[in-house]
Design a protein around this motif. Structure first.
Motif, PDB file in Angstrom:
ATOM      1  N   GLU A  56       0.830  -1.192   0.000  1.00 49.11           N
ATOM      2  CA  GLU A  56       0.000   0.000   0.000  1.00 49.11           C
ATOM      3  C   GLU A  56       0.874   1.256   0.000  1.00 49.11           C
ATOM      4  OE1 GLU A  56      -3.784  -1.867   2.466  1.00 49.11           O
ATOM      5  OE2 GLU A  56      -2.319  -0.600   3.521  1.00 49.11           O
ATOM      6  N   PHE A  57       0.305   2.369  -0.464  1.00 50.66           N
ATOM      7  CA  PHE A  57       1.050   3.626  -0.484  1.00 50.66           C
ATOM      8  C   PHE A  57       0.155   4.756  -0.008  1.00 50.66           C
ATOM      9  CE2 PHE A  57      -0.756   2.894  -4.682  1.00 50.66           C
ATOM     10  CZ  PHE A  57      -1.419   4.076  -4.961  1.00 50.66           C
ATOM     11  N   THR A  58       0.785   5.783   0.566  1.00 47.61           N
ATOM     12  CA  THR A  58       0.065   6.943   1.079  1.00 47.61           C
ATOM     13  C   THR A  58       0.816   8.205   0.699  1.00 47.61           C
ATOM     14  OG1 THR A  58      -0.727   5.668   2.979  1.00 47.61           O
ATOM     15  CG2 THR A  58      -0.881   8.071   3.124  1.00 47.61           C
ATOM     16  N   SER A  59       0.092   9.198   0.204  1.00 49.14           N
ATOM     17  CA  SER A  59       0.661  10.490  -0.135  1.00 49.14           C
ATOM     18  C   SER A  59      -0.189  11.574   0.512  1.00 49.14           C
ATOM     19  CB  SER A  59       0.696  10.692  -1.652  1.00 49.14           C
ATOM     20  OG  SER A  59       1.211  11.952  -1.986  1.00 49.14           O
ATOM     21  N   ALA A  60       0.477  12.502   1.191  1.00 44.49           N
ATOM     22  CA  ALA A  60      -0.248  13.547   1.924  1.00 44.49           C
ATOM     23  C   ALA A  60      -0.623  14.692   0.991  1.00 44.49           C
ATOM     24  CB  ALA A  60       0.588  14.059   3.086  1.00 44.49           C
ATOM     25  N   VAL A  61      -1.596  14.481   0.130  1.00 44.40           N
ATOM     26  CA  VAL A  61      -2.037  15.497  -0.824  1.00 44.40           C
ATOM     27  C   VAL A  61      -2.622  16.693  -0.074  1.00 44.40           C
ATOM     28  CG1 VAL A  61      -3.574  15.957  -2.773  1.00 44.40           C
ATOM     29  CG2 VAL A  61      -2.473  13.720  -2.534  1.00 44.40           C
ATOM     30  N   LEU A  62      -2.385  17.900  -0.618  1.00 41.68           N
ATOM     31  CA  LEU A  62      -2.862  19.142  -0.017  1.00 41.68           C
ATOM     32  C   LEU A  62      -2.391  19.290   1.425  1.00 41.68           C
ATOM     33  CD1 LEU A  62      -6.518  19.312  -1.407  1.00 41.68           C
ATOM     34  CD2 LEU A  62      -4.517  20.595  -2.185  1.00 41.68           C
ATOM     35  N   GLY A  63      -1.106  18.969   1.630  1.00 44.59           N
ATOM     36  CA  GLY A  63      -0.531  19.150   2.953  1.00 44.59           C
ATOM     37  C   GLY A  63      -1.061  18.200   3.994  1.00 44.59           C
ATOM     38  N   GLY A  64      -1.652  17.107   3.559  1.00 41.64           N
ATOM     39  CA  GLY A  64      -2.181  16.127   4.489  1.00 41.64           C
ATOM     40  C   GLY A  64      -3.664  16.276   4.749  1.00 41.64           C
ATOM     41  N   SER A  65      -4.274  17.345   4.261  1.00 35.09           N
ATOM     42  CA  SER A  65      -5.705  17.535   4.482  1.00 35.09           C
ATOM     43  C   SER A  65      -6.540  16.558   3.667  1.00 35.09           C
ATOM     44  CB  SER A  65      -6.109  18.967   4.128  1.00 35.09           C
ATOM     45  OG  SER A  65      -5.860  19.239   2.755  1.00 35.09           O
ATOM     46  N   MET A  66      -5.949  15.998   2.604  1.00 38.60           N
ATOM     47  CA  MET A  66      -6.640  15.006   1.797  1.00 38.60           C
ATOM     48  C   MET A  66      -5.663  13.886   1.426  1.00 38.60           C
ATOM     49  SD  MET A  66      -8.824  15.509  -1.735  1.00 38.60           S
ATOM     50  CE  MET A  66      -7.393  15.443  -2.803  1.00 38.60           C
ATOM     51  N   PRO A  67      -5.274  13.050   2.405  1.00 38.39           N
ATOM     52  CA  PRO A  67      -4.299  11.993   2.120  1.00 38.39           C
ATOM     53  C   PRO A  67      -4.835  11.011   1.093  1.00 38.39           C
ATOM     54  CG  PRO A  67      -5.327  11.658   4.255  1.00 38.39           C
ATOM     55  CD  PRO A  67      -5.748  13.018   3.790  1.00 38.39           C
ATOM     56  N   ALA A  68      -3.981  10.659   0.157  1.00 46.49           N
ATOM     57  CA  ALA A  68      -4.352   9.711  -0.886  1.00 46.49           C
ATOM     58  C   ALA A  68      -3.791   8.341  -0.539  1.00 46.49           C
ATOM     59  CB  ALA A  68      -3.816  10.179  -2.236  1.00 46.49           C
ATOM     60  N   HIS A  69      -4.671   7.351  -0.477  1.00 48.17           N
ATOM     61  CA  HIS A  69      -4.270   5.987  -0.165  1.00 48.17           C
ATOM     62  C   HIS A  69      -4.523   5.097  -1.381  1.00 48.17           C
ATOM     63  CE1 HIS A  69      -3.982   6.971   4.111  1.00 48.17           C
ATOM     64  NE2 HIS A  69      -5.141   7.599   3.982  1.00 48.17           N
ATOM     65  N   GLY A  70      -3.634   4.144  -1.597  1.00 49.31           N
ATOM     66  CA  GLY A  70      -3.824   3.201  -2.681  1.00 49.31           C
ATOM     67  C   GLY A  70      -3.116   1.898  -2.391  1.00 49.31           C
ATOM     68  N   ARG A  71      -3.290   0.946  -3.269  1.00 50.41           N
ATOM     69  CA  ARG A  71      -2.680  -0.371  -3.086  1.00 50.41           C
ATOM     70  C   ARG A  71      -2.473  -1.026  -4.450  1.00 50.41           C
ATOM     71  NH1 ARG A  71      -8.020  -0.569  -2.485  1.00 50.41           N
ATOM     72  NH2 ARG A  71      -9.205  -2.267  -3.467  1.00 50.41           N
ATOM     73  N   PHE A  72      -1.644  -2.048  -4.443  1.00 47.09           N
ATOM     74  CA  PHE A  72      -1.461  -2.886  -5.632  1.00 47.09           C
ATOM     75  C   PHE A  72      -2.044  -4.258  -5.310  1.00 47.09           C
ATOM     76  CE2 PHE A  72       1.875   0.316  -5.852  1.00 47.09           C
ATOM     77  CZ  PHE A  72       1.713   0.785  -7.142  1.00 47.09           C
ATOM     78  N   GLU A  73      -2.920  -4.746  -6.157  1.00 49.63           N
ATOM     79  CA  GLU A  73      -3.687  -5.936  -5.833  1.00 49.63           C
ATOM     80  C   GLU A  73      -3.093  -7.230  -6.377  1.00 49.63           C
ATOM     81  OE1 GLU A  73      -7.599  -4.832  -7.221  1.00 49.63           O
ATOM     82  OE2 GLU A  73      -8.095  -3.998  -5.246  1.00 49.63           O
ATOM     83  N   LYS A  74      -2.065  -7.134  -7.215  1.00 50.57           N
ATOM     84  CA  LYS A  74      -1.441  -8.341  -7.756  1.00 50.57           C
ATOM     85  C   LYS A  74       0.051  -8.329  -7.455  1.00 50.57           C
ATOM     86  CE  LYS A  74      -4.773  -8.949 -11.542  1.00 50.57           C
ATOM     87  NZ  LYS A  74      -4.934  -9.064 -13.021  1.00 50.57           N
ATOM     88  N   LEU A  75       0.513  -9.341  -6.734  1.00 49.70           N
ATOM     89  CA  LEU A  75       1.909  -9.442  -6.300  1.00 49.70           C
ATOM     90  C   LEU A  75       2.431 -10.842  -6.549  1.00 49.70           C
ATOM     91  CD1 LEU A  75       1.344  -7.948  -2.723  1.00 49.70           C
ATOM     92  CD2 LEU A  75       1.939  -6.651  -4.779  1.00 49.70           C
ATOM     93  N   ALA A  76       3.746 -10.949  -6.649  1.00 52.35           N
ATOM     94  CA  ALA A  76       4.408 -12.247  -6.734  1.00 52.35           C
ATOM     95  C   ALA A  76       5.770 -12.116  -6.071  1.00 52.35           C
ATOM     96  CB  ALA A  76       4.566 -12.703  -8.191  1.00 52.35           C
ATOM     97  N   GLY A  77       6.287 -13.211  -5.537  1.00 49.86           N
ATOM     98  CA  GLY A  77       7.591 -13.124  -4.889  1.00 49.86           C
ATOM     99  C   GLY A  77       8.160 -14.483  -4.534  1.00 49.86           C
ATOM    100  N   ARG A  78       9.449 -14.485  -4.306  1.00 51.48           N
ATOM    101  CA  ARG A  78      10.167 -15.719  -3.985  1.00 51.48           C
ATOM    102  C   ARG A  78      11.368 -15.382  -3.117  1.00 51.48           C
ATOM    103  NH1 ARG A  78      14.761 -18.084  -6.335  1.00 51.48           N
ATOM    104  NH2 ARG A  78      14.907 -20.359  -6.072  1.00 51.48           N
ATOM    105  N   VAL A  79      11.591 -16.193  -2.085  1.00 54.17           N
ATOM    106  CA  VAL A  79      12.767 -16.088  -1.233  1.00 54.17           C
ATOM    107  C   VAL A  79      13.437 -17.459  -1.187  1.00 54.17           C
ATOM    108  CG1 VAL A  79      13.641 -15.630   1.089  1.00 54.17           C
ATOM    109  CG2 VAL A  79      11.755 -14.270   0.180  1.00 54.17           C
ATOM    110  N   LEU A  80      14.739 -17.480  -1.358  1.00 48.73           N
ATOM    111  CA  LEU A  80      15.506 -18.722  -1.248  1.00 48.73           C
ATOM    112  C   LEU A  80      16.529 -18.551  -0.140  1.00 48.73           C
ATOM    113  CD1 LEU A  80      16.207 -21.537  -2.314  1.00 48.73           C
ATOM    114  CD2 LEU A  80      17.838 -20.457  -3.880  1.00 48.73           C
ATOM    115  N   VAL A  81      16.406 -19.379   0.908  1.00 45.55           N
ATOM    116  CA  VAL A  81      17.329 -19.348   2.034  1.00 45.55           C
ATOM    117  C   VAL A  81      18.189 -20.603   1.997  1.00 45.55           C
ATOM    118  CG1 VAL A  81      17.580 -19.202   4.534  1.00 45.55           C
ATOM    119  CG2 VAL A  81      15.654 -18.061   3.406  1.00 45.55           C
ATOM    120  N   GLU A  82      19.493 -20.432   1.851  1.00 42.33           N
ATOM    121  CA  GLU A  82      20.414 -21.551   1.837  1.00 42.33           C
ATOM    122  C   GLU A  82      20.721 -21.992   3.273  1.00 42.33           C
ATOM    123  OE1 GLU A  82      21.620 -23.235  -0.715  1.00 42.33           O
ATOM    124  OE2 GLU A  82      20.517 -22.030  -2.174  1.00 42.33           O
ATOM    125  N   PRO A  83      21.139 -23.243   3.479  1.00 42.85           N
ATOM    126  CA  PRO A  83      21.468 -23.714   4.830  1.00 42.85           C
ATOM    127  C   PRO A  83      22.543 -22.886   5.523  1.00 42.85           C
ATOM    128  CG  PRO A  83      21.231 -25.571   3.340  1.00 42.85           C
ATOM    129  CD  PRO A  83      21.193 -24.338   2.482  1.00 42.85           C
TER     130      PRO A  83
END
Length: 213
Positions: A56-83
């Motif tokens: 999610e992301f937030t931007s304080a539009v108009l000095g914070g009087s109208m904060p803009a919130h948004g999100r990304f609904e499609k994600l993918a990821g991978r983590v590989l941990v070696e011994p």
């Protein structure tokens, strides 16, 4: 966006060896977990549970009087941990999935003057380094968005939730002009954008998606 591992609440030990470089898939980078944070359950491949993860992301539009919130609904990821503790990680965001509570704002964000989703349909975060402080950590890596790559640091907490789940929550402050986002009619939009991530990874081969599954 990130990926890291706070696998115990013990502080890292000094002078630990990193060992040889771990083989990695194209586009991935490696970091090393301190010995004190590494557990046998951590080693292996972890896949992002997109249904349980949010960016999610937030931007304080108009000095914070109208904060803009948004999100990304499609994600993918991978983590590989070696011994030996070496980690390769990558998270990809589908920028075409950007969404806000206001349909006109959502459409505006997708235009060529902002996220330009037709030309740049994805953004990627690749892990470079982990700095562990007990149960929290700083995640450092490279964020590529709008064809521009910049170093980004996230402050994060998280850890193993049983043998098959890993959770991470973190935030970062992005400077939008560094990625070419300079649209700012009447100077209503601030330079800084806060990014909040909640990532859930499931051990590869596991049928378990959430703690209640």
């Amino acid at each position: 966006m990130t990926t890291r591992t706070t696998l115990s609440t013990e502080p890292p030990t000094e002078g630990s060896e990193q060992g040889p470089a771990v083989p990695r898939r194209p586009g991935e980078s490696t970091a090393v977990l301190p010995a004190a944070t590494l557990t046998p359950a951590a080693a292996g491949e972890w896949l992002l549970d997109a249904a349980e993860s949010t960016v999610e992301f937030t931007s304080a539009v108009l000095g914070g009087s109208m904060p803009a919130h948004g999100r990304f609904e499609k994600l993918a990821g991978r983590v590989l941990v070696e011994p030996d503790g070496q980690v390769a990680a990558k998270v990809t965001v589908d920028t075409t999935s950007v969404a806000t509570r206001i349909p006109t704002m959502t459409m505006h964000l997708r235009t060529a003057g902002l996220l330009a989703v037709k030309r740049h349909p994805s953004a990627e975060f690749e892990l470079d380094d982990l700095v562990v402080h007990g149960s929290s950590a700083e995640i450092r890596g490279r964020l590529t968005a709008l064809g521009v790559t910049r170093e980004v640091a996230l402050n994060a907490t998280g850890g193993l939730d049983g043998p098959e789940l890993f959770r991470l929550e973190g935030e970062a402050l992005l400077h939008r002009s560094e990625f070419g986002l300079r649209w700012n009619v009447l100077k209503m939009v601030p330079e800084d954008v806060r990014l909040d991530v909640r990532l859930v990874f499931v051990k590869a081969g596991s049928d378990r998606r959430t703690p209640d599954a």
